[in-house]
Design an enzyme around this catalytic site. Structure first.
Site, PDB file in Angstrom:
ATOM      1  N   HIS A  58       0.685  -1.151   0.155  1.00 52.25           N
ATOM      2  CA  HIS A  58      -0.047   0.059   0.093  1.00 52.25           C
ATOM      3  C   HIS A  58       0.827   1.193  -0.093  1.00 52.25           C
ATOM      4  O   HIS A  58       1.649   1.651   1.060  1.00 52.25           O
ATOM      5  CB  HIS A  58      -1.010  -0.090   1.286  1.00 52.25           C
ATOM      6  CG  HIS A  58      -2.051  -1.064   1.193  1.00 52.25           C
ATOM      7  ND1 HIS A  58      -2.998  -1.109   0.456  1.00 52.25           N
ATOM      8  CD2 HIS A  58      -2.117  -2.303   1.805  1.00 52.25           C
ATOM      9  CE1 HIS A  58      -4.055  -2.134   0.604  1.00 52.25           C
ATOM     10  NE2 HIS A  58      -2.996  -2.791   1.480  1.00 52.25           N
ATOM     11  N   LEU A  59       0.988   2.027  -1.162  1.00 50.99           N
ATOM     12  CA  LEU A  59       1.526   3.236  -1.259  1.00 50.99           C
ATOM     13  C   LEU A  59       0.873   4.215  -0.787  1.00 50.99           C
ATOM     14  O   LEU A  59       1.312   5.363  -0.724  1.00 50.99           O
ATOM     15  CB  LEU A  59       2.400   3.009  -2.732  1.00 50.99           C
ATOM     16  CG  LEU A  59       3.373   2.257  -3.026  1.00 50.99           C
ATOM     17  CD1 LEU A  59       3.766   2.312  -4.402  1.00 50.99           C
ATOM     18  CD2 LEU A  59       4.540   2.219  -1.794  1.00 50.99           C
ATOM     19  N   ARG A  60      -0.532   4.285  -1.000  1.00 47.96           N
ATOM     20  CA  ARG A  60      -1.304   5.376  -0.327  1.00 47.96           C
ATOM     21  C   ARG A  60      -1.499   6.506  -1.279  1.00 47.96           C
ATOM     22  O   ARG A  60      -2.449   7.328  -1.172  1.00 47.96           O
ATOM     23  CB  ARG A  60      -0.666   5.764   1.231  1.00 47.96           C
ATOM     24  CG  ARG A  60      -0.682   4.803   2.208  1.00 47.96           C
ATOM     25  CD  ARG A  60      -2.010   4.121   2.403  1.00 47.96           C
ATOM     26  NE  ARG A  60      -1.808   3.154   3.573  1.00 47.96           N
ATOM     27  CZ  ARG A  60      -2.870   2.071   3.721  1.00 47.96           C
ATOM     28  NH1 ARG A  60      -3.547   1.738   2.860  1.00 47.96           N
ATOM     29  NH2 ARG A  60      -2.877   1.453   4.732  1.00 47.96           N
ATOM     30  N   HIS A 177      -9.018 -10.541  -1.692  1.00 51.46           N
ATOM     31  CA  HIS A 177      -9.133 -10.042  -0.277  1.00 51.46           C
ATOM     32  C   HIS A 177     -10.223 -10.999   0.347  1.00 51.46           C
ATOM     33  O   HIS A 177     -11.554 -10.520   0.143  1.00 51.46           O
ATOM     34  CB  HIS A 177      -9.213  -8.722  -0.044  1.00 51.46           C
ATOM     35  CG  HIS A 177      -9.359  -8.327   1.638  1.00 51.46           C
ATOM     36  ND1 HIS A 177      -8.405  -7.545   2.099  1.00 51.46           N
ATOM     37  CD2 HIS A 177     -10.195  -8.577   2.500  1.00 51.46           C
ATOM     38  CE1 HIS A 177      -8.705  -7.338   3.373  1.00 51.46           C
ATOM     39  NE2 HIS A 177      -9.819  -7.973   3.585  1.00 51.46           N
ATOM     40  N   ASP A 303       2.106  -6.901   2.327  1.00 53.12           N
ATOM     41  CA  ASP A 303       0.711  -6.011   2.832  1.00 53.12           C
ATOM     42  C   ASP A 303       1.200  -5.060   3.700  1.00 53.12           C
ATOM     43  O   ASP A 303       0.583  -4.456   4.524  1.00 53.12           O
ATOM     44  CB  ASP A 303      -0.292  -6.974   3.644  1.00 53.12           C
ATOM     45  CG  ASP A 303      -1.675  -6.219   3.647  1.00 53.12           C
ATOM     46  OD1 ASP A 303      -1.682  -5.327   3.158  1.00 53.12           O
ATOM     47  OD2 ASP A 303      -2.437  -6.836   4.515  1.00 53.12           O
ATOM     48  N   HIS A 307       0.224   3.816   8.302  1.00 54.62           N
ATOM     49  CA  HIS A 307      -0.895   4.521   8.988  1.00 54.62           C
ATOM     50  C   HIS A 307      -0.150   5.917   9.450  1.00 54.62           C
ATOM     51  O   HIS A 307       0.795   5.402  10.308  1.00 54.62           O
ATOM     52  CB  HIS A 307      -1.827   4.120   9.771  1.00 54.62           C
ATOM     53  CG  HIS A 307      -2.687   3.068   9.052  1.00 54.62           C
ATOM     54  ND1 HIS A 307      -3.641   3.447   8.274  1.00 54.62           N
ATOM     55  CD2 HIS A 307      -2.606   1.517   9.051  1.00 54.62           C
ATOM     56  CE1 HIS A 307      -4.273   2.268   7.776  1.00 54.62           C
ATOM     57  NE2 HIS A 307      -3.803   1.248   8.259  1.00 54.62           N
ATOM     58  N   PHE A 321      -6.524  -0.695  10.841  1.00 54.47           N
ATOM     59  CA  PHE A 321      -5.807  -1.966  10.382  1.00 54.47           C
ATOM     60  C   PHE A 321      -4.582  -1.899   9.710  1.00 54.47           C
ATOM     61  O   PHE A 321      -4.702  -1.060   8.943  1.00 54.47           O
ATOM     62  CB  PHE A 321      -7.024  -2.888   9.906  1.00 54.47           C
ATOM     63  CG  PHE A 321      -8.308  -3.300  10.541  1.00 54.47           C
ATOM     64  CD1 PHE A 321      -7.815  -4.389  11.385  1.00 54.47           C
ATOM     65  CD2 PHE A 321      -9.459  -2.655  10.410  1.00 54.47           C
ATOM     66  CE1 PHE A 321      -9.031  -4.890  12.008  1.00 54.47           C
ATOM     67  CE2 PHE A 321     -10.327  -3.289  11.106  1.00 54.47           C
ATOM     68  CZ  PHE A 321     -10.301  -4.412  11.858  1.00 54.47           C
ATOM     69  N   GLY A 322      -3.582  -2.613   9.902  1.00 56.93           N
ATOM     70  CA  GLY A 322      -2.579  -2.618   9.235  1.00 56.93           C
ATOM     71  C   GLY A 322      -0.972  -2.253   9.855  1.00 56.93           C
ATOM     72  O   GLY A 322      -1.175  -1.760  11.084  1.00 56.93           O
TER      73      GLY A 322
END
Lengths: 447, 327
Positions: A58-60, A177, A303, A307, A321-322
């Site tokens: 996840h590069l956001r 997912h 994954d 955050h 989550f994460g």
């Protein structure tokens, strides 16, 4: 003409010792090298692994730049030994059009630390109701081959069937997912004795397993390929093993944290351990390790989910989550499956480089470190041991579950497209990377 | 005692010691002037992220009887997404100079997070967190059972051999969890009765007996039957078909009260749904301890606030760091 790099006396994953000479982005010589080079890296005692390929990052960016950007995520990847990452689609706007995936790809090219391959959303806005413009993304400059609504499950059975069929049209794959939404409403952690005692809403294993079972049967029925994201339970391993025995075209991934950590960590309500899918029981950890060993699980993927601090510095239920995972991934893999004898380094090269590249249809990784192959590799010191802390992180997120724990191994150097992105255990600065990257692009155009 | 976060962490001697201090506090209530100077100059903040007038006024009465200054802070709806975070609230209370924080929170574990955060140095008392624990409720229940059984001679006693049947929504009940840990620590035998939908997965590993049939459980004539409140929203989430069916199967009605006999106590943490989980006949019967529970709640909370704020070290007390399960 780009810089030539000579790596002296590295140990290859099969145990052989070799010098590696890189010229024009390729491995030019391998074995005992006598040619001169612009830069020499002494790799005595270091392991040379093919560049790690993350199928789940996840590069956001765009939209959540306070969490991560393509540049900061690329830097986190490089320091972790990665040379390619696949950027998940749950950005804002969602990567459900050619415009967004091309933007992510070009941001990755501009950063230059790793190859950034965008993943396209399966459904518009990840809403699970209407297929996104899959053909447009597949034929765009980004040439998207992996499609996923990750973060959300394509739970509608008919839509999933259509998605499997439609993506097959373009030679792509759906990365699912697997999370039955009704069974996981408000879910906070693995459902079991511990969740009952802690008073946290349970996330039953069956919510994952039921979707995987349905999807492998759908894939079989329509003759499509399925990839299962971050499988986490013993039952899921059983279902995938059964599907593969039946000849169903399915691949599966497991995260480093599901190979190492268990739900017991949730006992102190420390939100760094809050992750989707949740940490499971020790029996599940043993089962995913066994699944990785026998080939039921094809790959490891991080994954990586950064955050901002405020999303984790709060009570458990309010927390996001994460976990971040790029910087720690190889060390965690060493601790969980190499040092425990489950995999050897050749296996690691397979499950963390060659096969994820094959699933993502990323060229250049089939042969590993070999003459004529693109120079994508990492030098790793498996004998190192270090207390993992925030000084080891290079992305924006500090939500690592490993802070203050001792982890083995350290990435000493990473080479991408023939130029170094990490040297002496530290990132090469962005300007130098940008210069090398442009020189390579010019070389590719003229060559 | 630095904090009171759960009953699971309490040792037997420690629990008995708290109940004994509560006996001393109960004596204060019988005086003409119901007030002690013990906590003069101390500030207690009632930090309620969830409405609970009963629990709040019980803590307020307890703090005031010990001469503490009380501040009520209603932070309902606070969370990262909706306004002020737990961290900002805690730091605000620290700046105000709170010596103890009584926290009620909808999220399980929030009191532990607060106690270990470093955001505030005050003693933390859990006044109910999510579906996790409600330790002062369990302490007041144990206190009430002990007083009914032993009267003035209750001091120093545990609950060895006492049989307690807890009926209702175990899955979502912090009262049930805290009572299971505390009552079994004190030597009582606990039976849980509920439909399978309202029992948590893994309950077989709890130190209790589990049963589905309330009539069988009542026929065993337990010393205590504790009825739990049924939340109306459970009916809309398929835990059971409707209130009528629940009441027929798991409600303490007048027939079941008769079957129970006069020697069993009937308990309820309140507020009651009369006619649903408990009939008026049962609630108002001689066996009912409902109002004693409310009165005893003040004594128990006085004891807890006194022990936390005076820093009294109890026999068998563990430190918070020992209690955490980290592997």
């Amino acid at each position: 003409m780009t810089e030539t790099i000579l790596v002296r006396s590295a140990r290859l994953s099969d145990g052989r010792s070799a010098d590696i000479l890189m010229r024009d982005g390729l491995v030019a010589e391998l074995g005992t090298v006598t040619s001169r080079a612009d830069r020499v890296i002494d790799a005595d005692g270091l392991l040379a692994l093919p560049g790690l390929v993350d199928l789940h990052t996840h590069l956001r960016e765009p939209g959540f730049e306070q969490s991560e950007t393509v540049l900061t995520g690329s830097r986190a990847a490089a320091i972790g030994g990665f040379t390619a990452v696949h950027a998940m689609a749950n950005t804002s706007p969602v990567a459900d059009t050619a415009g967004v995936v091309e933007q992510v790809q070009s941001l990755g090219d501009a950063a230059g630390y790793v190859t950034v391959r965008p993943i396209g959303a399966v459904t518009v806005g990840l809403d699970g109701t209407q297929l996104s413009e899959i053909a447009a993304m597949a034929t765009s400059r980004a040439r998207v081959r992996v499609f996923s609504d990750d973060g959300k499950c394509v739970s509608d059975a008919l839509l999933m069937r259509r998605a499997l069929e439609y993506v097959a049209t373009f030679g792509g794959v759906i990365a699912q997912h697997s999370q039955e939404p009704r069974l996981t409403e408000g879910a906070q952690m693995n459902e079991g004795t511990l969740s009952g005692q802690l008073g946290l809403a349970g996330w039953p294993a069956v919510a994952e397993e039921a979707i995987i079972a349905r999807d492998v049967l759908l894939a079989q029925h329509v003759g499509a390929r399925l990839h299962v994201c971050h499988l986490s339970t013993a039952g899921s391993v059983e279902v995938v093993r059964w599907a593969k025995a039946r000849g169903i075209d399915v691949t599966a991934e497991v995260t480093p944290h599901h190979l190492l950590l268990t739900e017991q960590l949730v006992g102190g309500y420390d939100s760094r351990y809050k992750v989707n899918p949740p940490l499971r029981r020790d029996e599940d950890v043993q089962a995913v390790r066994a699944g990785l060993a026998d080939g039921t699980i094809d790959i490891i993927a991080t994954d990586h989910a950064p955050h901002p601090l405020e999303s984790k510095e709060c009570e458990w239920e309010a927390a996001a989550f994460g976990m971040v995972g790029l910087e720690s991934a190889l060390s965690v893999v060493q601790a969980s499956v190499v040092d425990t004898g489950v995999l050897d380094w050749t296996d690691v090269a397979r499950v963390f480089s060659r096969i994820p590249a094959r699933i993502g249809q990323l060229a250049g990784y089939d042969r590993g470190i070999d003459i004529g192959a693109p120079a994508e590799f990492t030098l790793y010191d498996p004998k190192a041991s270090r207390v993992f802390d925030t000084s080891r992180l290079r992305g924006k997120g500090v939500n690592s579950p490993y802070l203050s724990t001792t982890l083995p191994g350290q990435v000493i150097a990473t080479v991408h497209r023939g130029y170094a992105t990490v040297l002496d255990g530290e990132l090469v600065d962005a300007e130098t990377i940008s210069r090398h990257s442009s020189a390579q692009d010019a070389g590719v155009r003229h060559g | 005692m630095k904090h009171l976060l759960s009953t699971r962490d309490l040792g037997r001697d420690e629990a008995i010691a708290i109940l004994d201090v509560a006996e001393d506090m109960a004596d204060v209530a019988n005086r003409e002037v119901k007030k002690l100077p013990a906590l003069r100059g101390k500030t207690v903040v009632n930090l309620f992220f969830e409405d609970s007038t009963r629990t709040r006024i019980s803590f307020e009465a307890a703090a005031k009887r010990l001469s503490a200054d009380v501040i009520n802070f209603s932070a309902k709806g606070s969370s990262v997404s909706k306004g002020e975070s737990l961290k900002d609230t805690a730091q605000t209370l620290a700046a105000i100079g709170a010596d103890a924080v009584v926290i009620r929170h909808q999220s399980s574990g929030a009191p532990l997070v607060l106690a270990e955060s470093g955001w505030i140095d005050a003693g933390v008392v859990n006044a109910g967190d999510g579906t996790h624990e409600h330790p002062t409720q369990a302490l007041l229940d144990a206190f009430t059972i002990r007083r009914r059984l032993h009267g003035r001679a209750a001091r120093g006693k545990a609950l060895d051999g006492v049989t307690v049947t807890i009926v209702g929504d175990i899955l979502h009940s912090r009262v049930a969890r805290s009572n299971v840990w505390l009552l079994t620590t004190l030597g009582a035998s606990v039976t849980l009765v509920a439909p399978a939908t309202l029992l948590p997965i893994g309950v077989a590993e709890w130190p209790v007996t589990v049963a589905y049939d309330l009539d069988d459980a009542i026929a065993a004539r337990p010393d205590v039957v504790m009825m739990l409140r049924i939340q109306s929203e459970r009916m809309h989430a398929a835990f059971f078909p409707n209130a009528r069916e629940y009441s027929r199967q798991w409600g303490l009605d007048d027939e079941r009260l008769t079957a129970l006999g006069p020697d069993s106590m009937v308990m309820h943490p309140g507020p009651m749904n009369r006619g649903l989980e408990i009939s008026s006949g049962a609630a108002d019967s001689a066996q009912s301890t409902v109002l004693e529970q409310v009165a005893n709640g003040v004594s128990v909370r006085m004891a807890v606030l006194y022990l936390v704020l005076s820093g009294t070290h109890l026999a068998g007390e563990k430190s918070v760091s020992d209690e955490r399960t980290v592997s």
